[in-house]
Design a protein around this motif. Structure first.
Motif, PDB file in Angstrom:
ATOM      1  N   GLN A   8       0.818  -1.212   0.000  1.00  0.00           N
ATOM      2  CA  GLN A   8       0.000   0.000   0.000  1.00  0.00           C
ATOM      3  C   GLN A   8       0.857   1.270   0.000  1.00  0.00           C
ATOM      4  O   GLN A   8       0.497   2.266  -0.617  1.00  0.00           O
ATOM      5  CB  GLN A   8      -0.974   0.000   1.177  1.00  0.00           C
ATOM      6  CG  GLN A   8      -2.048  -1.065   1.077  1.00  0.00           C
ATOM      7  CD  GLN A   8      -2.864  -0.950  -0.197  1.00  0.00           C
ATOM      8  OE1 GLN A   8      -3.396   0.104  -0.526  1.00  0.00           O
ATOM      9  NE2 GLN A   8      -2.951  -2.046  -0.942  1.00  0.00           N
ATOM     10  N   VAL A   9       1.992   1.220   0.689  1.00  0.00           N
ATOM     11  CA  VAL A   9       2.908   2.364   0.694  1.00  0.00           C
ATOM     12  C   VAL A   9       3.421   2.618  -0.731  1.00  0.00           C
ATOM     13  O   VAL A   9       3.481   3.762  -1.182  1.00  0.00           O
ATOM     14  CB  VAL A   9       4.080   2.140   1.678  1.00  0.00           C
ATOM     15  CG1 VAL A   9       5.200   3.141   1.463  1.00  0.00           C
ATOM     16  CG2 VAL A   9       3.565   2.234   3.108  1.00  0.00           C
ATOM     17  N   ILE A  10       3.757   1.559  -1.439  1.00  0.00           N
ATOM     18  CA  ILE A  10       4.240   1.702  -2.815  1.00  0.00           C
ATOM     19  C   ILE A  10       3.164   2.315  -3.706  1.00  0.00           C
ATOM     20  O   ILE A  10       3.429   3.228  -4.486  1.00  0.00           O
ATOM     21  CB  ILE A  10       4.740   0.344  -3.353  1.00  0.00           C
ATOM     22  CG1 ILE A  10       6.054  -0.007  -2.650  1.00  0.00           C
ATOM     23  CG2 ILE A  10       4.907   0.367  -4.865  1.00  0.00           C
ATOM     24  CD1 ILE A  10       6.512  -1.427  -2.867  1.00  0.00           C
ATOM     25  N   VAL A  11       1.937   1.846  -3.575  1.00  0.00           N
ATOM     26  CA  VAL A  11       0.825   2.411  -4.351  1.00  0.00           C
ATOM     27  C   VAL A  11       0.654   3.897  -4.022  1.00  0.00           C
ATOM     28  O   VAL A  11       0.504   4.732  -4.922  1.00  0.00           O
ATOM     29  CB  VAL A  11      -0.491   1.630  -4.081  1.00  0.00           C
ATOM     30  CG1 VAL A  11      -1.698   2.357  -4.639  1.00  0.00           C
ATOM     31  CG2 VAL A  11      -0.389   0.221  -4.656  1.00  0.00           C
ATOM     32  N   LEU A  12       0.712   4.236  -2.738  1.00  0.00           N
ATOM     33  CA  LEU A  12       0.551   5.623  -2.316  1.00  0.00           C
ATOM     34  C   LEU A  12       1.682   6.499  -2.854  1.00  0.00           C
ATOM     35  O   LEU A  12       1.438   7.598  -3.366  1.00  0.00           O
ATOM     36  CB  LEU A  12       0.483   5.724  -0.792  1.00  0.00           C
ATOM     37  CG  LEU A  12       0.334   7.139  -0.226  1.00  0.00           C
ATOM     38  CD1 LEU A  12      -0.953   7.785  -0.701  1.00  0.00           C
ATOM     39  CD2 LEU A  12       0.396   7.108   1.286  1.00  0.00           C
ATOM     40  N   LEU A  13       2.926   6.029  -2.764  1.00  0.00           N
ATOM     41  CA  LEU A  13       4.048   6.822  -3.269  1.00  0.00           C
ATOM     42  C   LEU A  13       3.944   7.047  -4.773  1.00  0.00           C
ATOM     43  O   LEU A  13       4.264   8.134  -5.267  1.00  0.00           O
ATOM     44  CB  LEU A  13       5.382   6.145  -2.926  1.00  0.00           C
ATOM     45  CG  LEU A  13       5.768   6.148  -1.459  1.00  0.00           C
ATOM     46  CD1 LEU A  13       7.033   5.332  -1.242  1.00  0.00           C
ATOM     47  CD2 LEU A  13       5.935   7.559  -0.921  1.00  0.00           C
ATOM     48  N   ASP A  14       3.478   6.041  -5.500  1.00  0.00           N
ATOM     49  CA  ASP A  14       3.295   6.205  -6.943  1.00  0.00           C
ATOM     50  C   ASP A  14       2.211   7.256  -7.243  1.00  0.00           C
ATOM     51  O   ASP A  14       2.390   8.101  -8.116  1.00  0.00           O
ATOM     52  CB  ASP A  14       2.947   4.874  -7.601  1.00  0.00           C
ATOM     53  CG  ASP A  14       4.128   3.908  -7.658  1.00  0.00           C
ATOM     54  OD1 ASP A  14       5.291   4.349  -7.489  1.00  0.00           O
ATOM     55  OD2 ASP A  14       3.878   2.701  -7.866  1.00  0.00           O
ATOM     56  N   LYS A  15       1.110   7.211  -6.499  1.00  0.00           N
ATOM     57  CA  LYS A  15       0.046   8.207  -6.678  1.00  0.00           C
ATOM     58  C   LYS A  15       0.546   9.608  -6.327  1.00  0.00           C
ATOM     59  O   LYS A  15       0.234  10.580  -7.012  1.00  0.00           O
ATOM     60  CB  LYS A  15      -1.168   7.869  -5.810  1.00  0.00           C
ATOM     61  CG  LYS A  15      -1.991   6.722  -6.308  1.00  0.00           C
ATOM     62  CD  LYS A  15      -3.178   6.482  -5.381  1.00  0.00           C
ATOM     63  CE  LYS A  15      -3.990   5.290  -5.817  1.00  0.00           C
ATOM     64  NZ  LYS A  15      -5.113   5.031  -4.905  1.00  0.00           N
ATOM     65  N   GLU A  16       1.302   9.708  -5.238  1.00  0.00           N
ATOM     66  CA  GLU A  16       1.830  11.013  -4.835  1.00  0.00           C
ATOM     67  C   GLU A  16       2.812  11.561  -5.863  1.00  0.00           C
ATOM     68  O   GLU A  16       2.820  12.762  -6.146  1.00  0.00           O
ATOM     69  CB  GLU A  16       2.495  10.915  -3.460  1.00  0.00           C
ATOM     70  CG  GLU A  16       1.503  10.733  -2.347  1.00  0.00           C
ATOM     71  CD  GLU A  16       2.119  10.564  -0.973  1.00  0.00           C
ATOM     72  OE1 GLU A  16       1.350  10.522  -0.002  1.00  0.00           O
ATOM     73  OE2 GLU A  16       3.355  10.486  -0.866  1.00  0.00           O
ATOM     74  N   PHE A  20       0.775  12.871  -8.728  1.00  0.00           N
ATOM     75  CA  PHE A  20       0.152  14.131  -8.327  1.00  0.00           C
ATOM     76  C   PHE A  20       1.169  15.272  -8.336  1.00  0.00           C
ATOM     77  O   PHE A  20       0.881  16.361  -8.821  1.00  0.00           O
ATOM     78  CB  PHE A  20      -0.480  14.012  -6.928  1.00  0.00           C
ATOM     79  CG  PHE A  20      -1.057  15.313  -6.452  1.00  0.00           C
ATOM     80  CD1 PHE A  20      -2.330  15.693  -6.836  1.00  0.00           C
ATOM     81  CD2 PHE A  20      -0.305  16.185  -5.661  1.00  0.00           C
ATOM     82  CE1 PHE A  20      -2.858  16.916  -6.433  1.00  0.00           C
ATOM     83  CE2 PHE A  20      -0.817  17.404  -5.262  1.00  0.00           C
ATOM     84  CZ  PHE A  20      -2.099  17.771  -5.648  1.00  0.00           C
ATOM     85  N   THR A  21       2.367  15.007  -7.802  1.00  0.00           N
ATOM     86  CA  THR A  21       3.404  16.039  -7.733  1.00  0.00           C
ATOM     87  C   THR A  21       3.786  16.523  -9.117  1.00  0.00           C
ATOM     88  O   THR A  21       3.889  17.734  -9.351  1.00  0.00           O
ATOM     89  CB  THR A  21       4.648  15.502  -6.996  1.00  0.00           C
ATOM     90  OG1 THR A  21       4.247  15.051  -5.699  1.00  0.00           O
ATOM     91  CG2 THR A  21       5.717  16.580  -6.855  1.00  0.00           C
ATOM     92  N   SER A  22       3.970  15.602 -10.046  1.00  0.00           N
ATOM     93  CA  SER A  22       4.329  15.988 -11.414  1.00  0.00           C
ATOM     94  C   SER A  22       3.238  16.847 -12.044  1.00  0.00           C
ATOM     95  O   SER A  22       3.529  17.862 -12.692  1.00  0.00           O
ATOM     96  CB  SER A  22       4.592  14.745 -12.272  1.00  0.00           C
ATOM     97  OG  SER A  22       5.775  14.110 -11.848  1.00  0.00           O
ATOM     98  N   GLU A  23       1.984  16.464 -11.857  1.00  0.00           N
ATOM     99  CA  GLU A  23       0.867  17.252 -12.396  1.00  0.00           C
ATOM    100  C   GLU A  23       0.772  18.612 -11.710  1.00  0.00           C
ATOM    101  O   GLU A  23       0.533  19.620 -12.361  1.00  0.00           O
ATOM    102  CB  GLU A  23      -0.439  16.490 -12.243  1.00  0.00           C
ATOM    103  CG  GLU A  23      -0.533  15.275 -13.148  1.00  0.00           C
ATOM    104  CD  GLU A  23      -1.774  14.433 -12.884  1.00  0.00           C
ATOM    105  OE1 GLU A  23      -2.706  14.897 -12.167  1.00  0.00           O
ATOM    106  OE2 GLU A  23      -1.819  13.291 -13.389  1.00  0.00           O
TER     107      GLU A  23
END
Length: 175
Positions: free
Chosen positions: A155-163, A166-169
């Motif tokens: 779940q941490v990996i999924v969250l870091l990928d989403k973050e 988001f950061t790039s956008e």
């Protein structure tokens, strides 16, 4: 995970190593990650139930904050649902240092006797940057701890990928 060593039980934490990349420079990504507006925007977009920036302080090249994030019970594996008896509440404390673009993270979960501890480093990667998490997940529940550590790490990996996405956008919209 519990491992038998020389006939005795020894608790071991599950290592987690993960990296995300960004087309933006390490300086820009770091600037976002320690920006109070960015943190509030990120929580509003992907923070889950009752997400909030609990504390925030910045000065002297150091920034620290505490985030509260939520994961609805219906999005959790059945094992985690039965343990928690409801939604998952994540308390996350991060401290960042401008010099070297490094940080630490400590994550605790409601109803789970365990935590995630780690370090972040943000480095140049070609014309962009790479954020690296090096940490460990430790859950102290007999027989279930290793399984929960695996779920938390995933779940941490999924969250870091989403973050990261988001950061790039977020940065692209401010260029």
């Amino acid at each position: 995970m519990v491992t038998t060593v020389n006939g005795s039980l020894r608790d071991m934490a599950r290592r987690i190593e993960h990296h995300t990349t960004s087309p933006h420079s390490a300086e820009l990504v770091f600037g976002a990650m320690v920006d109070e507006t960015y943190l509030r925007d990120r929580l509003a977009a992907i923070g889950g139930n009752n997400a909030e920036l609990v504390t925030y302080s910045s000065g002297g090249g150091k920034t620290s904050y505490q985030l509260k994030q939520g994961v609805p019970a219906e999005h959790l594996p059945s094992m985690a649902k039965s343990l928690l008896g409801g939604d998952l509440v994540i308390q996350r404390v991060e401290s960042w240092t401008e010099a070297g673009h490094t940080g630490t993270v400590e994550v605790t979960l409601n109803g789970v006797p365990g935590r995630l501890d780690g370090t972040f480093s943000l480095v140049a990667n070609g014309s962009g940057s790479k954020l690296v998490l090096d940490g460990q997940v430790k859950v102290s529940i007999p027989l279930m701890g290793g399984k929960l550590e695996k779920v938390i790490a995933e779940q941490v990996i999924v969250l870091l990928d989403k973050e990261s996405e988001f950061t790039s956008e977020w940065l692209a919209n401010r260029a």
